[in-house]
Design an enzyme around this catalytic site. Structure first.
Site, PDB file in Angstrom:
ATOM      1  N   ASP A  89      43.509  40.196  35.955  1.00 16.90           N
ATOM      2  CA  ASP A  89      42.952  40.868  34.778  1.00 16.90           C
ATOM      3  C   ASP A  89      42.642  42.324  35.091  1.00 16.90           C
ATOM      4  O   ASP A  89      42.452  42.722  36.238  1.00 16.90           O
ATOM      5  CB  ASP A  89      41.693  40.145  34.264  1.00 16.90           C
ATOM      6  CG  ASP A  89      40.577  40.049  35.305  1.00 16.90           C
ATOM      7  OD1 ASP A  89      40.876  39.745  36.474  1.00 16.90           O
ATOM      8  OD2 ASP A  89      39.402  40.285  34.942  1.00 16.90           O
ATOM      9  N   GLU A 101      38.000  38.333  36.913  1.00 12.81           N
ATOM     10  CA  GLU A 101      37.159  38.963  37.950  1.00 12.81           C
ATOM     11  C   GLU A 101      36.295  40.054  37.341  1.00 12.81           C
ATOM     12  O   GLU A 101      35.136  40.216  37.687  1.00 12.81           O
ATOM     13  CB  GLU A 101      38.026  39.545  39.066  1.00 12.81           C
ATOM     14  CG  GLU A 101      37.228  40.020  40.287  1.00 12.81           C
ATOM     15  CD  GLU A 101      36.648  41.431  40.170  1.00 12.81           C
ATOM     16  OE1 GLU A 101      35.727  41.739  40.929  1.00 12.81           O
ATOM     17  OE2 GLU A 101      37.108  42.215  39.310  1.00 12.81           O
TER      18      GLU A 101
HETATM   19 ZN   LIG Z   1      39.264  44.580  41.114  1.00 12.47          ZN
END
Ligand SMILES: [Zn+2]
Length: 427
Positions: free
Chosen positions: A99, A162
């Protein structure tokens, strides 16, 4: 061919695959995996898995059902690939998040175009961290293709979320044993910490909202009310004269970079008091009955979350004893535990040694000022053997016109290959 004599041909092979590293970085950038909401997660994971399956890796997809943000429209799809060596041995795992954050303003190139110019690949996620993922993939492919009889196993995962805490990504997998012994022994996360730095951990985080309460009255007769804003100004005064000096004096064994973050810090993210701003025309005269701040407290491995919270509560309780009418509420919003691997442990020393070999200079051992998925490997997976090492330049993360250097990707792929061989050979 054995592990010792096999290194040089692998390094030459990685150099010859520079174009592949660039092409893979471009391919990954062209999936606009913006989080939130979690765009293009499925096609990106499937592209990633298909690539690794071609090397004979066993590929599995894990959707984080029920994780924050998971829906049929935005499924949280993680992909894990595993290569089994020819005999038992340790497992080295490369984990990267697929992401990226929103693009924001200020771009002069297409954020999802993957432009190559002057030795750099541009795009959202180039630095953080698709360039690092591409380097890891090509490093592992070169190891597999070399024909060396590798012991143990090598894994690569592409995980999600994340940037929003990792709950649908590494945390979800760690809760299900994907980041624990005996499956995995060493984890390298190619986050952008610079090509010559080995990052052994990060500080902890505590976000909270503090509200002071007052009593509303007419603004022409403030003495008839009790201003929540004045109470909050007393809180800020305490921060200036008591808390900030105390935090600045706190020293750490954590080698956090930049140096200003090598201590406890606290930011006040926002402050709101009194009348809202969502109206046209003139405001009305009122004494504020509420004032709120959101704090972002970053704490050290030597500190304990409960003690950090208690320190704040003690400061506010002290004010309650000093100021008449002082009332407050404190609400936890979010917390992350700090994490730090052993700098003399196998994964840190093998990577530092590989940096010395490839770049000809000493690796700097650092900790990150912000947090990343290492916390989940450490705290949930109970695996201390986890570091971040990758080619991106830390300062470019999340910026417009983000880029990753092509030479840095090639060098870091070599470092990852050498470190992997070293760790597998240690048995
Ligand atoms: Zn990162």
């Amino acid at each position: 061919m054995n592990i010792q004599t096999g290194i040089e041909p692998i390094l030459r092979e990685i150099e010859a695959r520079e174009g592949e590293i660039v092409a893979l970085t471009q391919d990954l950038i062209r999936f606009p995996t913006i989080n939130p909401p979690g765009e293009a997660y499925r096609p990106c994971a499937e592209f990633f898995g298909a690539r690794l399956a071609r090397r004979g890796m066993k590929v599995e997809y894990v959707r984080a059902e029920g994780a924050p943000g998971d829906s049929d429209k935005y499924p949280r799809i993680n992909v894990i690939a595993r290569y089994e060596g020819s005999r038992p041995g340790p497992c080295v795992h490369f984990n990267g998040h697929l992401d990226v954050v929103q693009t924001g303003a200020g771009w002069t190139v297409d954020p999802f175009g993957g432009l190559v110019r002057d030795g750099k690949v541009y795009g959202r996620g180039a630095c953080d961290m698709k360039g690092g993922i591409a380097a890891a993939v090509v490093a592992v492919e070169a190891l597999i293709d070399s024909g060396i009889e590798l012991p143990g196993a090598i894994e690569i995962s592409g995980t999600v979320d994340e940037e929003s805490g990792g709950y649908g990504g590494v945390a979800y997998l760690a809760e299900r044993g994907w980041f624990s012994k005996p499956r995995v022994d060493h984890v390298i996360i190619p986050e952008p910490l610079n090509v010559d730095r080995v990052c052994i951990g990060h500080r902890g985080v505590w976000w909270a909202e503090i509200e002071t309460m007052g009593r509303q009255a007419h603004g022409s007769m403030p003495f008839l009310g009790d201003s929540a804003i004045r109470h909050m100004s007393a809180v800020l005064e305490k921060f200036e004269h008591q808390l900030y000096p105390a935090l600045a004096a706190r020293r750490s064994d954590m080698p956090v970079v930049p140096a200003g973050a090598r201590q406890s810090t606290m930011n006040i993210n926002s402050i709101h008091g009194g009348e809202g701003e969502d109206f046209e025309g003139l405001p009305s005269p009122c004494v504020a009955d509420s004032c709120r701040i959101v704090i972002d407290r970053r704490f050290l491995i030597e500190e304990d979350l409960a003690a950090v919270q208690e320190e704040m509560k003690a400061l506010l309780d002290q004010l309650a004893g000093e100021r008449s009418g002082f009332r407050y509420e404190m609400r936890d919003l979010f917390s992350v535990q700090p994490s730090m691997a052993d700098r003399d442990g196998p994964v840190a020393t093998a990577t530092a040694k590989a940096v010395r070999r490839i770049l000809g200079r000493e690796a700097e051992i650092v900790c990150s000022p912000g947090t990343y998925d290492q916390k989940h490997v450490d705290r949930i997976g109970r695996l201390k053997e986890c570091i971040a090492y990758g080619p991106g330049v830390l300062d470019l993360a999340h910026q417009p016109d983000e880029w990753v250097g092509i030479k840095d990707m090639v060098d870091s792929a070599k470092v990852m290959a050498v470190a992997t061989l070293d760790l597998l050979a240690r048995g």
